[in-house]
Design an enzyme around this catalytic site. Structure first.
Site, PDB file in Angstrom:
ATOM      1  N   GLY A 153       1.038  -1.336   0.023  1.00 20.32           N
ATOM      2  CA  GLY A 153       0.062  -0.041  -0.030  1.00 20.32           C
ATOM      3  C   GLY A 153       1.121   1.190   0.086  1.00 20.32           C
ATOM      4  O   GLY A 153       0.727   2.206  -0.678  1.00 20.32           O
ATOM      5  N   HIS A 154       1.901   1.352   0.761  1.00 17.20           N
ATOM      6  CA  HIS A 154       2.866   2.334   0.766  1.00 17.20           C
ATOM      7  C   HIS A 154       3.560   2.800  -0.410  1.00 17.20           C
ATOM      8  O   HIS A 154       3.926   3.609  -0.910  1.00 17.20           O
ATOM      9  CB  HIS A 154       3.918   2.217   2.142  1.00 17.20           C
ATOM     10  CG  HIS A 154       3.428   2.291   3.504  1.00 17.20           C
ATOM     11  ND1 HIS A 154       3.352   1.064   4.416  1.00 17.20           N
ATOM     12  CD2 HIS A 154       2.586   3.189   4.007  1.00 17.20           C
ATOM     13  CE1 HIS A 154       2.916   1.354   5.185  1.00 17.20           C
ATOM     14  NE2 HIS A 154       2.221   2.597   5.178  1.00 17.20           N
TER      15      HIS A 154
ATOM     16  N   ASP B  85      -7.709   3.293   4.452  1.00 21.70           N
ATOM     17  CA  ASP B  85      -8.098   3.789   5.629  1.00 21.70           C
ATOM     18  C   ASP B  85      -8.974   5.299   5.386  1.00 21.70           C
ATOM     19  O   ASP B  85      -8.496   6.288   5.330  1.00 21.70           O
ATOM     20  CB  ASP B  85      -6.956   4.268   6.478  1.00 21.70           C
ATOM     21  CG  ASP B  85      -7.310   4.746   7.870  1.00 21.70           C
ATOM     22  OD1 ASP B  85      -8.544   5.204   8.241  1.00 21.70           O
ATOM     23  OD2 ASP B  85      -6.249   4.694   8.832  1.00 21.70           O
TER      24      ASP B  85
ATOM     25  N   LYS C 139      -5.133  -5.430   0.037  1.00 22.51           N
ATOM     26  CA  LYS C 139      -4.023  -5.910   0.589  1.00 22.51           C
ATOM     27  C   LYS C 139      -3.649  -5.413   2.144  1.00 22.51           C
ATOM     28  O   LYS C 139      -3.962  -4.209   2.143  1.00 22.51           O
ATOM     29  CB  LYS C 139      -2.842  -5.672  -0.349  1.00 22.51           C
ATOM     30  CG  LYS C 139      -2.930  -6.512  -1.402  1.00 22.51           C
ATOM     31  CD  LYS C 139      -1.470  -6.766  -2.064  1.00 22.51           C
ATOM     32  CE  LYS C 139      -1.594  -7.258  -3.275  1.00 22.51           C
ATOM     33  NZ  LYS C 139      -0.455  -7.732  -4.102  1.00 22.51           N
TER      34      LYS C 139
END
Ligand code: PAF
Length: 282
Positions: free
Chosen positions: A36-37, A150, A184
């Site tokens: 994700g990052h 998020d 993920k």
């Protein structure tokens, strides 16, 4: 790639870069980087001259019984991932550098927080908003990147940027998914084998909701019921919440219209998974 640990050096470096006309993309994280990052960094790399990644496990966003001390940390691995992603600077301050001894001022978020995951983590988003206010002032980015996994955090940052007049473009980045739709997450490794297969049904339930809305349903109670039945029928997970709100205001809706979010959290044996979908209804 340079690693900077002091506020002063970070700030001065950015000022120098900006004086040369460079644009700055910022990816704030608490480290232990995952796909994700990497997706956020890829976007930042493609859209800016300079990419700054912050790695700071922020104590003010953890509750007294939460895992600040045991939060996973692996700077060597993070450095490698950051270098591969083309990061220019990692800002890696200590808690003392960021907060000194006893800060007198903090940010309080008044709305968008008492629903979804925020309801169970009082004060969490105050800590997020406080640290981001500091990071935004130190790094003064042109663009800041946040994952839509998020979505509540994105909604809070949206309000923070607007209410505190930060001259920053918030860039929400789509959730990275497995081929079967499962979002993920580093928590997926905690799923038992049979649960791993079931977990894809969470995204399917969101797709089912979208189909119902596309067919004309505008009643949130009906959609939540449909999703509840689907998840209960296809997984052994315990539903923590399935909620629908306007987005990014996160206000309840009786009739679905405009931009909305459908969000869920489901507990499996050793992992609690969250996922969401945003839709615009005309
Ligand atoms: O999403 C996170 O990792 C954190 O909440 C953030 C935005 C880096 C603030 O500490």
């Amino acid at each position: 790639m340079n690693i900077i640990t002091t506020v002063k050096e970070m700030h001065n470096t950015i000022i120098e870069q900006k004086q040369q006309g460079k644009t700055v993309g910022f990816v704030p994280t608490m480290g232990y980087l995952h796909e994700g990052h990497q997706q956020l960094l890829m976007n930042a790399r493609a859209q800016n001259d300079i990419v700054v990644l912050s790695i700071f496990v922020n104590p003010t966003q953890f509750g007294p019984n939460e895992d600040f001390d045991t939060y996973p940390r692996d700077m060597d691995r993070d450095e490698k991932i950051a270098a591969e992603a083309g990061v220019d600077y990692i800002f890696f301050p200590t808690v003392q550098e960021m907060y000194h001894d006893e800060p007198s001022v903090s940010v309080r978020v008044k709305s968008r927080t008492d629903v979804l995951c925020g309801r169970k983590r009082p004060g969490h988003f105050d800590g997020v908003a406080t640290v981001l206010t500091k990071l935004f002032n130190i790094i003064a980015p042109d663009k800041a990147y946040f994952g839509m996994k998020d979505a509540q955090q994105v909604a809070v940052v949206d309000a923070l940027v607007r209410d505190f007049n930060f001259n920053i473009q918030l860039v929400p980045v789509e959730t990275v998914r497995e081929e079967n739709g499962l979002a993920k997450s580093s928590r997926n490794v905690y799923l038992l084998e049979e649960e791993r297969d079931q977990a894809k049904e969470l995204y399917k339930s969101l797709e089912l909701a979208r189909e119902q809305i596309q067919k004309g349903s505008r009643n949130p109670v009906e959609i939540v019921k449909l999703m509840t039945e689907y998840i209960e029928g296809h997984t052994s997970g315990q539903i923590d919440y399935i909620e629908i709100y306007s987005y990014p205001e996160l206000s309840p809706l009786k009739h679905l219209t405009g931009k909305i979010i459908i969000a869920l959290a489901v507990k499996f044996t050793r992992a609690r998974l969250i996922d969401n979908m945003t839709l615009t209804i005309n």
